[in-house]
Design a protein around this motif. Sequence first.
Motif, PDB file in Angstrom:
ATOM      1  N   PHE A 291       2.710 101.230  35.892  1.00 36.92           N
ATOM      2  CA  PHE A 291       3.482 101.249  36.002  1.00 36.92           C
ATOM      3  C   PHE A 291       2.886 100.206  37.658  1.00 36.92           C
ATOM      4  N   VAL A 292       1.791 100.962  37.903  1.00 33.68           N
ATOM      5  CA  VAL A 292       1.023 100.298  39.685  1.00 33.68           C
ATOM      6  C   VAL A 292       0.816  98.694  38.954  1.00 33.68           C
ATOM      7  N   ALA A 293       1.003  98.947  38.064  1.00 35.52           N
ATOM      8  CA  ALA A 293       0.402  97.159  38.114  1.00 35.52           C
ATOM      9  C   ALA A 293       1.691  96.001  38.360  1.00 35.52           C
ATOM     10  N   ALA A 294       2.442  96.641  37.661  1.00 40.61           N
ATOM     11  CA  ALA A 294       4.269  96.410  37.810  1.00 40.61           C
ATOM     12  C   ALA A 294       4.271  95.974  39.302  1.00 40.61           C
ATOM     13  N   ILE A 295       4.217  96.949  40.318  1.00 40.33           N
ATOM     14  CA  ILE A 295       3.968  96.655  41.567  1.00 40.33           C
ATOM     15  C   ILE A 295       3.504  95.253  42.240  1.00 40.33           C
ATOM     16  N   VAL A 296       1.716  95.743  41.330  1.00 37.63           N
ATOM     17  CA  VAL A 296       1.160  94.035  41.954  1.00 37.63           C
ATOM     18  C   VAL A 296       1.759  92.716  41.292  1.00 37.63           C
ATOM     19  N   ILE A 297       2.361  93.020  40.031  1.00 35.46           N
ATOM     20  CA  ILE A 297       3.035  91.732  39.508  1.00 35.46           C
ATOM     21  C   ILE A 297       4.179  91.017  40.654  1.00 35.46           C
ATOM     22  N   ALA A 298       5.422  92.184  40.949  1.00 42.70           N
ATOM     23  CA  ALA A 298       6.209  92.220  41.954  1.00 42.70           C
ATOM     24  C   ALA A 298       5.558  91.454  42.906  1.00 42.70           C
ATOM     25  N   ASN A 299       4.753  91.761  43.154  1.00 45.27           N
ATOM     26  CA  ASN A 299       4.633  91.430  45.378  1.00 45.27           C
ATOM     27  C   ASN A 299       4.138  89.500  44.751  1.00 45.27           C
ATOM     28  N   THR A 300       3.035  89.901  43.509  1.00 45.69           N
ATOM     29  CA  THR A 300       3.098  88.321  43.960  1.00 45.69           C
ATOM     30  C   THR A 300       4.125  87.730  43.761  1.00 45.69           C
ATOM     31  N   PHE A 301       4.938  87.501  42.155  1.00 44.15           N
ATOM     32  CA  PHE A 301       6.270  86.733  41.775  1.00 44.15           C
ATOM     33  C   PHE A 301       7.036  86.310  43.328  1.00 44.15           C
ATOM     34  N   GLN A 302       6.856  87.782  44.368  1.00 42.13           N
ATOM     35  CA  GLN A 302       8.106  87.465  45.498  1.00 42.13           C
ATOM     36  C   GLN A 302       7.310  86.433  46.474  1.00 42.13           C
ATOM     37  N   VAL A 303       6.185  86.252  46.771  1.00 39.29           N
ATOM     38  CA  VAL A 303       5.531  85.301  47.755  1.00 39.29           C
ATOM     39  C   VAL A 303       5.430  84.006  46.733  1.00 39.29           C
ATOM     40  N   MET A 304       5.716  84.448  45.268  1.00 39.76           N
ATOM     41  CA  MET A 304       5.572  82.972  44.236  1.00 39.76           C
ATOM     42  C   MET A 304       7.003  82.024  44.683  1.00 39.76           C
ATOM     43  N   ILE A 305       8.077  82.847  44.694  1.00 43.59           N
ATOM     44  CA  ILE A 305       8.981  82.492  44.791  1.00 43.59           C
ATOM     45  C   ILE A 305       9.256  82.200  46.177  1.00 43.59           C
ATOM     46  N   ALA A 306       9.201  82.998  47.495  1.00 42.42           N
ATOM     47  CA  ALA A 306       9.198  82.666  48.895  1.00 42.42           C
ATOM     48  C   ALA A 306       8.894  81.244  48.751  1.00 42.42           C
ATOM     49  N   GLN A 307       7.552  80.289  48.399  1.00 42.00           N
ATOM     50  CA  GLN A 307       6.487  80.017  48.608  1.00 42.00           C
ATOM     51  C   GLN A 307       7.150  78.704  47.837  1.00 42.00           C
ATOM     52  N   ARG A 308       7.619  79.086  46.976  1.00 41.67           N
ATOM     53  CA  ARG A 308       8.663  77.868  46.456  1.00 41.67           C
ATOM     54  C   ARG A 308       9.897  77.356  46.734  1.00 41.67           C
ATOM     55  N   ARG A 309      10.475  77.968  47.839  1.00 36.83           N
ATOM     56  CA  ARG A 309      12.097  78.278  47.945  1.00 36.83           C
ATOM     57  C   ARG A 309      12.354  76.370  47.908  1.00 36.83           C
ATOM     58  N   ARG A 310      11.504  75.695  48.776  1.00 38.40           N
ATOM     59  CA  ARG A 310      11.453  74.122  48.775  1.00 38.40           C
ATOM     60  C   ARG A 310      12.166  73.584  47.582  1.00 38.40           C
ATOM     61  N   THR A 311      10.557  73.852  46.796  1.00 39.81           N
ATOM     62  CA  THR A 311      10.892  73.185  45.179  1.00 39.81           C
ATOM     63  C   THR A 311      11.957  73.675  45.102  1.00 39.81           C
ATOM     64  N   LEU A 312      12.653  74.911  45.140  1.00 42.11           N
ATOM     65  CA  LEU A 312      13.107  75.256  44.009  1.00 42.11           C
ATOM     66  C   LEU A 312      14.140  74.564  44.381  1.00 42.11           C
ATOM     67  N   ALA A 313      14.718  74.994  45.729  1.00 42.99           N
ATOM     68  CA  ALA A 313      16.337  73.506  46.365  1.00 42.99           C
ATOM     69  C   ALA A 313      15.952  72.693  46.257  1.00 42.99           C
ATOM     70  N   LEU A 314      15.676  72.096  46.080  1.00 43.94           N
ATOM     71  CA  LEU A 314      14.735  70.511  45.363  1.00 43.94           C
ATOM     72  C   LEU A 314      15.408  70.397  44.062  1.00 43.94           C
ATOM     73  N   LEU A 315      15.312  71.126  43.053  1.00 42.31           N
ATOM     74  CA  LEU A 315      15.251  70.653  41.842  1.00 42.31           C
ATOM     75  C   LEU A 315      17.327  71.728  42.081  1.00 42.31           C
ATOM     76  N   ARG A 316      17.309  72.190  42.440  1.00 40.75           N
ATOM     77  CA  ARG A 316      18.865  72.203  42.116  1.00 40.75           C
ATOM     78  C   ARG A 316      19.732  70.960  43.058  1.00 40.75           C
ATOM     79  N   THR A 317      18.737  69.829  43.853  1.00 40.72           N
ATOM     80  CA  THR A 317      19.676  69.354  44.101  1.00 40.72           C
ATOM     81  C   THR A 317      19.635  68.042  43.496  1.00 40.72           C
ATOM     82  N   ILE A 318      18.442  68.286  42.018  1.00 40.45           N
ATOM     83  CA  ILE A 318      18.331  66.957  41.282  1.00 40.45           C
ATOM     84  C   ILE A 318      19.374  67.687  39.820  1.00 40.45           C
ATOM     85  N   GLY A 319      20.212  68.654  40.053  1.00 42.58           N
ATOM     86  CA  GLY A 319      20.791  69.109  38.952  1.00 42.58           C
ATOM     87  C   GLY A 319      20.089  70.091  38.186  1.00 42.58           C
TER      88      GLY A 319
END
Length: 890
Positions: A291-319
């Motif tokens: 359960f404690v590990a899940a908190i560490v994992i959740a934090n990691t993926f939140q930052v990763m997605i936040a950093q990839r927002r531009r990449t994800l947006a570009l992926l959305r533009t190409i379909g």
Amino acid sequence: MWSITFKLMKRSMRMLVPAGIAIIIGTMFVSSTFLFGNALDHSLRQQVSASFGDAQYAVSNTGSSDAEDGRSTSETVASMNLDRIREIQGVSGVRPDTVSQIEISGGSRNEHSSTAVIGMANSSGVMPVSLASGLWPAHSGEIAVPESMANLLSLHVGDTVKSTAPSGGDEAGQNDSRTMTVVGISKDTAGAYAYYGGAAIVVEQDFAGLAGFGSTTTFENLPISTMFIELAPATAEQQTLTLRKIDAALPHGFQVKERKALEDSMMKSLGGGQVNITTTFILAFGVLAMFVAAIVIANTFQVMIAQRRRTLALLRTIGARKSQLYASVLVEASILGLVCSVVGVGCALLLMTLLGVSGVNLAGAQFSVVLSWPVFVVPILFGMVITILASSGSARAATGVTPLEALQPMEASVKRRHGWLSMMMSLLLMLLGVVAVILPIVLTRRSLTGESAALTADQSTQILGVGILGVMMFFVGVLLCSSQWMPWLLKGVGALLSHIGPATRIASANIQKNPRRVASTGAALLIGVTLVSCLGTGAASAKQTMSNALDARYSVDIQVTGNHLTAADVNKVKKVGGVHAAGLVPTVPATLSVDGQQQGMSVYELSSSDISNLMHASVSAVQDGDILVPKALATGKNGLAQGSKVTLGLNASGSDNGRDGTASTGTAQHGVSREFRVVGANYRGVESDNELYGIVKPGTLDAAGIRAEGNEIWISSDGQQNAGTLVTNIKDALSDVDGVNVGGSIAVRSQWEQIVNVLLMILVALLAVAVVIALIGVANTLSLSVIERLRESATLRAIGLTRGQLRASLAIEALLISGCSVVVGLVLGTIFGWVGSYLVFAQFGAVAYPLDWGMDAAIVAVAVVSALLASVLPAKHAVSTSPVEALAEA
């Protein structure tokens, strides 16, 4: 999309490392728990079935014959058709389960020793012991002695010994004694006869006489209820046919059973289910760690997605569709969970293998690698599920990215408004938790004060369960709203410290940039610290409460009993550090007759000065003809009414110590009756063989013609020495005295504290896994913050911030997160520990509510050191990047 997912994962590998370590530690803990349970079960099975040898089957009664026709299942070797079964084709060995005890004397030391004895089977495969050297007995007059006895008596193969049957003997009361030749040395590898130090082996025709059944009893007439059977290698059909023939040869009510079935039955009867309970208990800590590990994992993926927002947006533009982005994040989490879980299982196998190779054992349980499907499936599946669930929130966030966001400058972190529903739920849980805690406290107090009926054991257990549930509900409520109160607390502390210098101001400001992530990181550490503090406070309360209860029960700190204690032994005790006073106290057993019934009573001789020095008591001078008993006993209920006259039958044996502590000899004395006046005295109690006891004036026994049966040494402590250390040192000082036993309040306190310390050590060790993962989370949060703030750090460096100040800001940030979590955890843990202590120990007396400053200081020290260490790598990464490079990358 698969190739894009792998490329994104490879690009973010550095960010995933801390989350992966958390998964590895958690799954390693879970897998190790199953391996430990398997090893414990395997060891217990070996112990309960050690007498099988290599037998795959055993004959035992079905337990149904008595109910069916009233016939007894008690059989003899002859009625079990032993010879007939041995002749069945496919049977390679049969051994009746016969065991007795014999005494063997001889060897170069000409001493004697007792051991178990069993009959030799027709095959060594069904023997429960093995040969260390020599041969198995094959003829009458031959014997194989156990290895421990051979070492004790200096026996070797070829020596002659005298074997004597146990007392009882034949019809004339004569024990069978015969001279035998040692032909072998046996070794009890499986521990079937560990209590006896092994087992001697003789041929079956010698066994009956040596077993003490008398000269007229033959081996065929010996009673047995079990036989062990070894089958020769054969096909399944042939072995089934052989088993049917054996069943046909057995008497009514007996049948052949597989070894595993009998092991299961014996494990159940011996409480083997405790293995499952132990495994489940330890697994609970594994779930907490994940359960404690899940908190560490959740934090990691939140930052990763936040950093990839531009990449994800570009992926959305190409379909790319929303479902594809969602699946991409979950696939990435699944791969991370699978790989790290497999590594965790491998680490668990390596750890258990190393423990097994090193020969480590726990309470007789050998650490060995015993594989089962839960060892692999449960931790891997659990690790993957936890990782996927922890990343699901980030996966949903990825689907919310619009193509337009690819053109907009955005901060890596996006603030979210905390939902009112979560806040209301947390407040409701905290309120219900407070009610669930207060109710058991009120019920317990009413019971103790007599306002309501006394609670039964079941009621006390139920009330304790409600209290624990209330504490859990309150704590969960605190965790749910941590994203509200923890940022506020960190902001307040940071504002107070921000005046110290630029590093502190930067750290305080950085913490406020992503309060949700900081709160979740702090909550992970808060869980471990609260539980550790709760256990430490409970343990300290248990020690102090029981110490006070023991002091209220006993008037003597330490009472030493033993064979032939003398004044010289008292002098040895007086030299032990921590001893205030010590004295020799003569004692005799007495008999008190009340209403035709006799009660045992212990009588001690002490002078007024001895009472003052050796006891916690307020007693006036002891008068002739008085017997001083505690006021609690001078109630008349036991015939000891205040001021009444009682007649005691004093008994003593002249073969023990004299009154002055010198060894005395003589013949046994008859009991002497003596009348005493009962005086209720101000002392609490002593540790006595009888419920009734009293003190008489020195010389009373001599005047009555009674010599003391024995002496005790009563000791008063100066209170400067630890209880366990004092008891150990006293035992060491009296190591040359036979039969020494140490009792009294301090001795009992030492045993109690030892039990509490062991339990505390085990529980804290289990919780340490969750704490380690939480500290990894702190390091992970700092690392993510460094990655997010590359441009900001570069700007600060460019305008004059030094490397040392940047390192200090990260260290202070870690200290703020850890420090606030630790302080709150210590406060909550202490309160929870006090509540639990009251519910558990209130029935024993006044409950102590201590503050365990030692453990609190240790927790704070660990948190500070760990926070500083957690900041080292992020700080190194932050200062190693030049301002120009950071501005270019950001």
